[in-house]
Structures are given as structure tokens and as C-alpha cells.
Design a protein around this motif. Structure first.
Motif, mmCIF file in Angstrom:
data_model
loop_
_atom_site.group_PDB
_atom_site.id
_atom_site.type_symbol
_atom_site.label_atom_id
_atom_site.label_comp_id
_atom_site.label_asym_id
_atom_site.label_seq_id
_atom_site.Cartn_x
_atom_site.Cartn_y
_atom_site.Cartn_z
ATOM 1 N N LYS A 283 1.098 -1.334 0.052
ATOM 2 C CA LYS A 283 0.284 -0.322 0.137
ATOM 3 C C LYS A 283 0.702 0.710 0.118
ATOM 4 O O LYS A 283 0.517 2.373 -0.250
ATOM 5 N N HIS A 284 1.867 1.437 0.928
ATOM 6 C CA HIS A 284 2.498 2.459 1.177
ATOM 7 C C HIS A 284 3.806 2.124 -0.957
ATOM 8 O O HIS A 284 3.733 3.566 -1.479
ATOM 9 N N ALA A 285 3.994 1.391 -1.220
ATOM 10 C CA ALA A 285 4.562 1.115 -2.439
ATOM 11 C C ALA A 285 3.332 2.094 -3.934
ATOM 12 O O ALA A 285 3.869 2.752 -4.411
ATOM 13 N N ALA A 286 2.511 1.818 -3.573
ATOM 14 C CA ALA A 286 0.522 1.990 -4.075
ATOM 15 C C ALA A 286 1.358 4.119 -4.454
ATOM 16 O O ALA A 286 0.471 4.546 -5.813
ATOM 17 N N ILE A 287 1.388 4.545 -3.091
ATOM 18 C CA ILE A 287 1.807 5.647 -3.262
ATOM 19 C C ILE A 287 2.488 5.957 -3.051
ATOM 20 O O ILE A 287 2.873 7.741 -4.103
ATOM 21 N N MET A 288 3.893 5.516 -3.134
ATOM 22 C CA MET A 288 5.369 6.083 -3.350
ATOM 23 C C MET A 288 5.674 5.775 -4.459
ATOM 24 O O MET A 288 6.587 7.013 -5.330
ATOM 25 N N GLY A 289 5.156 4.819 -5.235
ATOM 26 C CA GLY A 289 5.794 4.064 -6.727
ATOM 27 C C GLY A 289 5.772 5.314 -7.399
ATOM 28 O O GLY A 289 6.129 6.399 -8.513
ATOM 29 N N PRO A 290 4.173 6.497 -7.913
ATOM 30 C CA PRO A 290 3.885 7.217 -8.726
ATOM 31 C C PRO A 290 5.004 8.565 -8.561
ATOM 32 O O PRO A 290 5.536 9.475 -9.542
ATOM 33 N N LYS A 291 5.000 9.103 -7.045
ATOM 34 C CA LYS A 291 5.414 9.779 -6.953
ATOM 35 C C LYS A 291 7.665 9.619 -7.607
ATOM 36 O O LYS A 291 7.868 10.688 -7.920
ATOM 37 N N PHE A 292 8.547 8.812 -7.747
ATOM 38 C CA PHE A 292 9.423 8.033 -7.786
ATOM 39 C C PHE A 292 9.171 8.185 -8.984
ATOM 40 O O PHE A 292 10.260 8.796 -9.778
ATOM 41 N N ARG A 293 7.984 7.537 -9.797
ATOM 42 C CA ARG A 293 7.483 8.377 -11.597
ATOM 43 C C ARG A 293 8.341 9.881 -12.160
ATOM 44 O O ARG A 293 8.697 8.793 -13.032
ATOM 45 N N CYS A 294 7.151 9.787 -11.603
ATOM 46 C CA CYS A 294 6.863 11.773 -11.610
ATOM 47 C C CYS A 294 8.105 12.394 -11.940
ATOM 48 O O CYS A 294 8.853 12.639 -12.629
#
Lengths: 424, 424
Positions: free
Chosen positions: B313-324
Motif C-alpha cells: 500500500k505504501h508502494a502504491a503511493i510512493m511508486g507514482p512519486k518516484f516515476r514522476c
């Protein structure tokens, strides 16, 4: 009953036979009782169970605009500082809020003196030839062990009925190797003495040779009356400031015996200059202590008045336990003239002075009969009571029915060891 | 777009004018954005709100027969040890569970080395002529500052794509003044590198001249994948043991980025002999860390599998930020050949290497445009990047819409500073 010292040897012999039988009966019961540490009992822990139902609403996560769940706020939540400041009578900006253990904050203060020096240290204490530390005794064993573990020389300061012998303290601080003193100023551990105003004012006005002399003012029992109303107590920070010694004191407190020993919050309080110095060092060590628990405590304790109401509930549990101990001593031991004890109205201990040379023997007998007590000597530097006399009784943990047995065992053992010492 | 280094001076001049306009437009917006620290965002904190509804039933207060609310259990709740041991792949008795901050446990380990010495120290480190400490760089600024604050000499060890340059480490440890090394072995801070098996095995098999050489193995991101599945990672304690170095490593971890940064739990893990030694020292310092919060975490996280579900669940929030962040760099900066960066799959940072000599200038420009970043140089010992090149991007705190702006500002500033350096 004749006092033991006034008995003839034959009378004592008969008494010894009688008490020995009593002792054997206790032993046969196979008891397992503990009066060793100032540990709250289960009833006290259950008092605060509703603390766990807090922090349910999103608005509870925010305090003065700070999200308590995230990193930051090294010195603690402003609301937690206000709470401790009101309780201690100091100012919120003098308060640093820590984790669950004030002992850790005390250790860390000494450790910082050792590794980096305190604000006015000419050099870190590890660079000094030798360091001496004043230990009013009987006192708190964990305090003494902290300074002992850093290799400081522990200097015993006698305790009087008003607190540490200030003549001895004033003389001792003329030595620049003396860097500090341990104090439990209200309901001292173990004597339960409240330092008198005169002692406190002399303490605040000390003119030590060491520029970094530090009063470790462990106000562990600041609101811990179990008999009578809350007793007002002066703000040592203000007194030191007035005496021209603003940076000479660190005060400590915690909620370990207000809410939960295993999950409370703690603080130290100090001058503005000390705070700036310590925050600089602490910022290397920690991002912040547990602010969620700080917020939980702010929501639960609310303010000093509300906290004092909770302390009344603790008193209703603690009071009968202390009365049980003192009543038994009054009844069983007083007529025998083999020991004296304090009658505290707060704190966690009854300090008993047995006949010199009998404390160790008494506690060995207690152990034999299944009652664990704080080690004899523990209340003195290096664990060595020169009189082998002081016994610290901690009545808080056992329920009253167990306590009655435990104190009866102690009385029996006091009698036995006194008779042995007097000769039978 | 032509790469900046391949442009003529005139082309660069025109580009500079264009980018400068872009920069002025950003400045005019009066932004206040922060990519300075690895601080979780509000969405992540909200993920775990149900942790506050635990501990409602009296049976929750008891763990393995221990009343978690009272004093005791210095090294932590057995259940909390089991939880961390399963996550780290070590054994429960190797785990000491602390308070909310693993940084504090790390500081304390170094501090104990300084004041008392570690298990195999010939003497306390404060009695040594000088102490040197290995700092793989770029690395974590707070690590470096801890060892700097004790006056150790910090030795930079270059980072490779597989972890610290082990040739350099093996050479350095021949010096008996070298007492330890900082490591973030999985998703290293800031590079996001996972140390290779080969590096880890060479680390465990070191034969340092100092008998008390200590690997500070900060496994801060042990389960912190934000892309792809959980990546298995070797147990450094077992590897050190196999290599005949059982006492050479202390491992650290926490739930700061699993549950709550402001109210999590932490641990260190070490050999049996180290544990016995540290417990003896720690018993002077603290009665126990917050066991109520340990129990809360045991009830909430349950076990490794359940914890990994939360991490998804953390990954689902963090992933898009890193991809950005990485997408913007790919799009805006890659064609210009003025910087390179890592593409981590876990951890909390993107490490970017700007053109040598431009990191400080880039971040000064960012600040001018309202974007706060970690100080240039922070990832190197003494805060001094010899190349003035490394920039640590921490995308976790801002929401994606703010992050898009922040990274766009960073790209503009990277361009400006590169053009200035190349000459316009």
C-alpha cells in the motif's frame, strides 16, 4: 513487650526460639512475594485503561498545527511542554519532552557531559583526571549506578530530615572535581522526605568551584501524594536563576507512575542556554521522541488539575498499602526498639533503618522465606551501606493481602536478625 | 534538443535566455515546496490509522505473560523480537527492541564505544589517540554527523553500483584506528542501490586490524520496495558468524516508514555476546523502552507477510512519486547530457549527479524559486562533496501535483547552472 536491648540474654533466648518458630512457619508456606522495586500494581495500571481509546479522530493527529505522526519537533510537542511546565511550575520553553523513560534522559545528560561536556564545561568529562559526584544517601540506586558506570567517584552526602546535609554539600563543592549532585527533592527515594525550603534555597545558591557543576533534580514524585492534598513545591529553575545560577540545574519528571511505567512520557527542564546547547547535541542523536504518545498523554491528562484528580485515584490504591506497612511496623517492631522508619505521605518507598549490622542478614532471611526486597546497601553509593542498616520497602506492587504477609515476614526477619546481633 | 556540451556558445546563450525566463516564471509563483527529507506523506500516515484502535481489550495488555504496561523487559517484548527477526531474517534472541528511533540506537552504540568501549575494545574510544570511520559516499548525512560529532576522522569510501568499493574498504581496515563503517545495504541512502551478494560477503569476511571494528548495518529500507515484489536479502549476522566475525556487526531497523515516523518502534540485532555486553550497559540507562507501543505494533503488523501487504500500500503511493521524478528527468534532462541518476526500486531517494561544480548552485537556484532540497554536499562526510555534484531528491512528502512542480523547478535550475558552468 520489653524492648530487645533491655531484655536479659535469657529473655532474648526465649524470644528467639519463639520468633524462629514463626519464621519456620512462614518458610513452610513457600511464599513468592516481591517488595523490591517501586513498580505500580495492576490496579493502578487498570486505572488508566481509557488512554488506549484516544487518538481515534483525524483531528487528534494534529497538535498546534503539527502532524504528530510524522518526523520533526526534536524537543517535543508544544502542548506536552505546556502540560509538564504546569505540573513542574516552570515555563513551557524550558521543557524538552522525551520518550517513556526519564532515567534515559538523565543517563544521556551525564553521558553528554562525558562525551562532549555540558554548557560550561572547560572540556568533556572524559578528558578530566577524575570526576566526583555527590550522592545524598540513602538515595536511589539507579542514580548512583549511572555515575558509577562512567567511573566517577561517588561521594556520600548524609540525608537529614530536611534533605541533603547542605553544610556537607557546600563544603564538597569547593572541590572543582565535584561536577554534580543527584537529588530526588520531593518524597525522596527512599526516605520520602520533602526537601525543606531552606535546603532548596541553599542548593540553588551553591557557588561550586566547577563551572559546569550540575544539579540532577529528579522530580520523580512531583505529584505523587498518597496521603493528603497535593503539596506545592518550588520551581528550582526559577530559584537557580534568581541565585545567579540559571544553568546549574536539570530537572526531570515522567508519567511512569501517573499513566503507565511501560508506556509513559518523560521530560527534562532547564535554562534557555542549556536547552539551546542540548538541542544542538540531541539533534545529532534523534529526530524526535514518540510524539504520538506525547499527544495521547496531552489528550488524556489535559492539565495539572485533571492530572491531580487521577493522582487521587492512585492515592486511594497506594494509601492503604503504605498504611499496611507502617501499621505493621508500629505494632510489631516499635516496642522492640530495634529499628526506626519514615512515615512518608507520598512517593513509593518506606525507608527503614534496622539495627546497624543487621540489614543484610534481615534481607537474607526474607529471601529464605520467599520475600524479595531491594538488596541491602542498594540505597548507598557502590551498594555499600557503611552501617548495614538501611532497608528500602517498596509496597506498591503486591495487592494488600500479599503485602500483609510480606511485611509480617519482614517483621519476623527484623526480630530474628536483631536478636542474633544482640546475642541470645 | 542538442546536448548542452555539444552546443555552440551562441546556442547556449539563446538557451540560457529561454531557461532564465522559465526560472523567473517559477519564481513569480512564490512556491513553497519541500523535497529535503525522506519524510512520508500524509497519505501514507493515513494508511495506518487503524493502529490507534488497538489495545482495547485487557488481554491485549499481556504478551507472553508480560504485562506490557509495567516496568521490565529491558530488551523488549519477545513477540516484538520475533516480528523483527522474521523481517530481518535473523533470530529473535539477536534482537533488542527500542523506542521510536533507530537513529537513537545507532547513536547510542557509537556513544557506548566512546564511553565504555564495545565488546572487543582494548579501551573506550575516548581513550584512543584518534578514531577513523569509513563512510561510503554518497551516503546518509545523519550517519556521518553522528561519527563526526564524536570527533572521529571520516574516511570517504567510493560507492559503486554494487555497494561500497570493497577494495578500498579492505585496504582501509588494515589501519587499526579504523573502528567501523556505516552501511545502508538495501536501497542505500541516497543511491537506492542494493549491495550485491559479493559485496556483502566481502564485508562479512573483513579481517580488520581493530579487534572492535564494527559494521553499522542500517537496514532502514529492508522491506521498502515501491516497485516490484519484495526482494530477499541475506542475513548479515549469519554471514559474519560464518566468516568467523560474529561480533563485528550491529544491524538496525525500524517501523518509521512502515507505520509512523513519529511513533514507531526500532531495533538493533547482534550476536549473543554483543547482546550480553550491551544489555549490561543498557541496564544502567533504561528500565525498558515503550513496550505498550511494541505490543501495539505486534498486534498491528502481525508478521512479515502481513507487513509486506502494508508495504504494497505504501508502494502504491510512493511508486507514482518516484516515476514522476524519474520521468521528468528522463524527459527534460537526459537529452542535455548534464546529469545522471539512479532508478531505484525501493527506498526513499533519487540520487542525481549534476555536472561537477554545479550542485550547490543548482540548489541555491531551487531555494530562490521556493523549492527546499537537501543541502548540496550533505551526502558526503563533513557535508563536502569534492565534486560538488551529488543532489539527493526526496520525493515522498509532497503530493504528486506539488512534486510535479518541484521537479520541474529542479530541472530548470539544473539547466541554468549547467549553462552557467559551460559558459554562455
Amino acid at each position: 513487650m520489653t524492648a530487645y536491648p533491655n531484655m536479659t540474654r535469657e529473655e532474648r533466648g526465649a524470644e528467639y526460639t519463639r520468633v524462629r518458630q514463626e519464621f519456620e512457619l512462614w518458610k513452610a508456606k513457600g511464599l513468592k512475594l516481591n517488595m523490591a522495586r517501586g513498580k505500580p500494581g495492576k490496579q493502578q495500571l487498570d486505572l488508566v485503561s481509557d488512554i488506549f481509546s484516544l487518538m481515534q479522530d483525524p483531528q487528534d493527529y494534529v497538535s498546534d498545527g503539527i502532524d504528530v505522526r510524522n518526523y520533526g519537533e526534536l524537543s517535543g510537542l508544544p502542548a506536552a511542554k505546556r502540560l509538564f511546565a504546569e505540573i513542574l511550575g516552570c515555563r513551557p520553553w524550558q521543557v524538552f519532552v522525551g520518550g517513556n523513560a526519564s532515567l534515559q534522559l538523565m543517563y544521556d545528560t551525564i553521558s553528554k557531559g562525558y562525551t562532549h561536556g555540558l554548557l560550561h564545561s572547560p572540556r568533556p568529562w572524559c578528558r578530566e583526571e577524575n570526576i566526583k559526584w555527590l550522592c545524598p544517601a540513602p538515595g536511589y540506586d539507579r542514580h548512583f549506578k549511572v555515575t558509577e558506570s562512567f567511573g566517577f567517584e561517588l561521594i556520600t552526602i548524609p540525608m537529614t530530615d530536611e534533605g541533603p546535609d547542605m553544610d556537607a554539600v557546600e563544603e564538597a563543592v569547593k572541590d572543582s572535581a565535584v561536577k554534580g549532585i543527584w537529588c530526588v527533592p520531593k518524597y525522596s527515594n527512599p526516605d520520602g522526605i520533602i526537601y525543606s525550603d531552606k535546603v532548596i534555597r541553599r542548593m540553588a545558591a551553591l557557588k561550586p568551584a566547577a563551572p559546569d557543576f550540575t544539579i540532577m533534580w529528579d522530580n520523580a514524585y512531583c505529584i505523587h501524594e498518597f496521603e493528603g492534598d497535593y503539596v506545592k513545591f518550588p520551581d528550582i529553575l526559577a530559584l537557580c536563576e534568581q541565585a545567579g545560577n540559571p544553568d546549574m540545574v536539570f530537572e526531570f519528571a515522567s508519567t511512569s507512575k501517573v499513566t503507565l511505567p511501560g508506556g509513559g512520557i518523560s521530560c527534562f527542564a532547564c535554562s534557555e542556554a542549556n536547552m539551546a546547547y542540548m538541542e544542538k547535541l540531541l539533534s545529532i542523536q534523534v529526530i524526535s521522541f514518540d510524539k504520538v504518545n506525547q499527544q495521547r498523554h496531552v489528550l488524556y491528562l489535559k492539565d495539572k488539575a485533571h492530572t491531580l484528580e487521577l493522582m487521587k485515584k492512585h492515592a486511594a490504591i497506594m494509601g492503604p498499602k503504605f498504611r499496611c506497612v507502617v501499621d505493621a511496623l508500629d505494632r510489631e517492631i516499635a516496642p522492640l526498639e530495634i529499628a526506626s522508619w519514615q512515615r512518608p505521605k507520598g512517593g513509593y518507598f518506606v525507608s527503614l533503618n534496622a539495627m546497624p549490622g543487621t540489614a543484610k542478614r534481615t534481607l537474607a532471611l526474607c529471601k529464605e522465606a520467599g520475600v524479595t526486597m531491594t538488596d541491602a546497601g542498594a540505597t548507598f553509593p557502590y551498594g555499600k551501606d557503611p552501617q548495614d542498616s538501611n532497608i528500602r520497602i517498596a509496597p506498591s506492587l503486591p495487592p494488600v493481602e500479599e503485602l500483609e504477609q510480606a511485611i509480617a515476614v519482614l517483621c519476623t526477619c527484623l526480630k530474628l536478625s536483631a536478636l542474633e546481633a544482640l546475642g541470645v
